[in-house]
Design an enzyme around this catalytic site. Structure first.
Site, short mmCIF file in Angstrom:
data_model
loop_
_atom_site.label_atom_id
_atom_site.label_comp_id
_atom_site.label_asym_id
_atom_site.label_seq_id
_atom_site.Cartn_x
_atom_site.Cartn_y
_atom_site.Cartn_z
N LYS A 1 -13.70 103.10 22.93
CA LYS A 1 -14.77 103.23 21.94
C LYS A 1 -15.76 104.23 22.53
O LYS A 1 -16.93 103.90 22.80
CB LYS A 1 -15.39 101.84 21.69
CG LYS A 1 -16.42 101.77 20.59
CD LYS A 1 -15.83 101.82 19.19
CE LYS A 1 -16.96 101.89 18.18
NZ LYS A 1 -16.49 102.07 16.79
N ASP B 1 -3.37 90.50 20.22
CA ASP B 1 -3.19 89.43 19.23
C ASP B 1 -2.86 90.05 17.88
O ASP B 1 -2.00 89.54 17.14
CB ASP B 1 -4.44 88.54 19.12
CG ASP B 1 -4.35 87.31 20.02
OD1 ASP B 1 -3.64 87.37 21.05
OD2 ASP B 1 -4.97 86.27 19.69
N ASP C 1 -11.47 100.50 16.81
CA ASP C 1 -11.52 100.02 15.42
C ASP C 1 -10.47 100.74 14.58
O ASP C 1 -9.72 100.11 13.82
CB ASP C 1 -12.94 100.17 14.83
CG ASP C 1 -13.59 101.54 15.09
OD1 ASP C 1 -13.00 102.35 15.84
OD2 ASP C 1 -14.68 101.79 14.54
N TYR D 1 -14.45 91.01 31.65
CA TYR D 1 -13.87 89.75 32.13
C TYR D 1 -14.37 89.34 33.52
O TYR D 1 -14.05 88.26 33.98
CB TYR D 1 -12.34 89.85 32.15
CG TYR D 1 -11.73 89.48 30.82
CD1 TYR D 1 -11.91 90.29 29.70
CD2 TYR D 1 -10.96 88.32 30.67
CE1 TYR D 1 -11.36 89.97 28.48
CE2 TYR D 1 -10.41 87.99 29.44
CZ TYR D 1 -10.60 88.81 28.35
OH TYR D 1 -10.05 88.48 27.14
N ASP E 1 -7.08 92.56 24.98
CA ASP E 1 -6.93 91.16 24.57
C ASP E 1 -6.86 91.06 23.06
O ASP E 1 -5.98 90.42 22.49
CB ASP E 1 -8.11 90.34 25.12
CG ASP E 1 -8.05 88.90 24.66
OD1 ASP E 1 -6.98 88.27 24.80
OD2 ASP E 1 -9.07 88.41 24.12
#
Ligand code: IPM
Ligand code: MN
Length: 354
Positions: A189, A249, A221, A139, A245
């Protein structure tokens, strides 16, 4: 006796932002009246209208004023007639960076009476707290474009992960985990992002050793898969900015949608001296398609304002506000933004201390 007063900057912003923030304010004012303190609201008209009228996104004078308040309540930013990124980067992300709001706290909680898309899962299965790093990672805007528009065009976007930045975020998550069931899952990850993954992993292990938190690890994942198949395995999740982020969601979806997804952008402070105000916002964004229809749920904004009360030290009022939401939620479908806000305000003003 003078009542405690908290100065709160109110940035309703765009789309459904003003509608839901109005209800959140009503609910918070009702909680304040009930629990013996007051909010001193300071309004700011930042957002798409002001930008299109004046070209200003976050003037320095406003930023300086915002540094002086107790907290910031934000509705949503972004509208289709403003280029993507102008308001998101110029206002929301800029506030996160300038105020050093290094934790983005996102509860993922399925409330009773709210249908989840996960068959057979209830409130006891979906109750986690995602601690998203909020000032680093992908970001930061580190990168660039070369040969733009030509066939040789190249774009880079570099993730920044500092030891200090990762550590303060993981320490915050560990402290929250110790308040809950003592478990913290690092989501990353590490099998592909070996440089930043190694930094996150070593830091999380050290913090776990020092604090006594039980550390789990999950690739991002796989975490998506488990959040759908077996959400009960997660309690406190700590993760980097972009993973957080995306994951939140998904979290909002399994908890019945964006209508109840709250967030706190926190500067938890460290040591003595000035601490920047924290910022509270619903996760849902400006939803321009339903702006002005009265169909937006104010619940996420109310719950975000509840997180704000908690952060301001008004723990009883914050807990009462959440109980009021839990009482209203099961029957809320079909009511307008304002009607739901009114019901919550009434419910909270009848609350008694826990
Ligand atoms: C969020 C939003 C923001 C983010 C956007 C609007 C910049 O999606 O708060 O989750 O990506 O952090
Ligand atoms: Mn998001």
């Amino acid at each position: 006796m003078a009542r405690r007063t908290h100065t709160v900057a109110c940035l309703p912003g765009d789309g459904i932002g003003p509608e839901v923030v109005a209800e959140a304010r009503k609910a918070v004012d009702a909680a304040a009246a009930r629990f013996g303190f007051r909010l001193d609201w300071v309004d700011y008209d930042l957002g798409a209208d002001r930008y299109l009228r004046t070209g200003e996104v976050l003037p320095e004078t406003v930023l300086k004023e915002l540094c002086e308040v107790g907290a910031v309540l934000l509705g949503a930013v972004g509208r289709p007639d403003v280029a993507p990124g102008v308001l998101e980067r110029g206002l929301l992300l800029r506030l996160r960076f300038e105020l050093d709001l290094y934790v983005n706290l996102r509860p993922v909680r399925l409330y009773p009476g709210v249908p989840s898309p996960l068959a057979g899962k209830g409130p006891e299965d979906v109750d986690m707290l995602v601690v998203r790093e909020n000032t680093e990672g992908l970001y930061v805007g580190a990168g660039g474009t070369a040969h733009r528009g030509s066939p040789a065009e190249v774009a880079t976007e570099t993730a920044l992960n500092s030891r200090a930045g990762v550590e303060r975020c993981v320490r915050y998550a560990a402290a929250r985990a110790l308040d809950r069931d003592g478990r913290m899952t690092l989501v990353h990850k590490t099998n592909v992002l070996t440089h930043s993954g190694d930094l996150w992993m070593r830091t999380a292990r050290e913090v776990a050793d020092q604090t006594g938190v039980r550390l789990d690890y999950c690739h991002v994942d796989a975490a998506c898969l488990h959040m759908v198949n077996d959400p009960g395995r997660f309690d406190v999740i700590v993760t980097d900015n972009l993973f957080g982020d995306i994951l939140t969601d998904l979290g909002a979806a399994i908890a019945g949608g964006l209508g109840t997804a709250a967030s706190a952008n926190l500067n938890p402070g460290s040591g003595p001296g000035w601490v920047a105000p924290s910022l509270f916002e619903p996760v849902h964004g400006s939803a321009p398609d339903i702006a002005g229809t009265g169909r937006a749920s104010p619940i996420a904004a109310v719950l975000s304002a509840g997180l704000m009360l908690d952060h301001l030290g008004e723990r009883e009022a914050a807990a009462a506000l959440e109980r009021a939401v839990i009482a209203v939620l099961p029957g809320a479908a079909g009511y307008s933004t304002k009607e739901i806000g009114d019901q919550i305000a009434v419910a909270v003003s009848r609350e008694v201390s826990a």
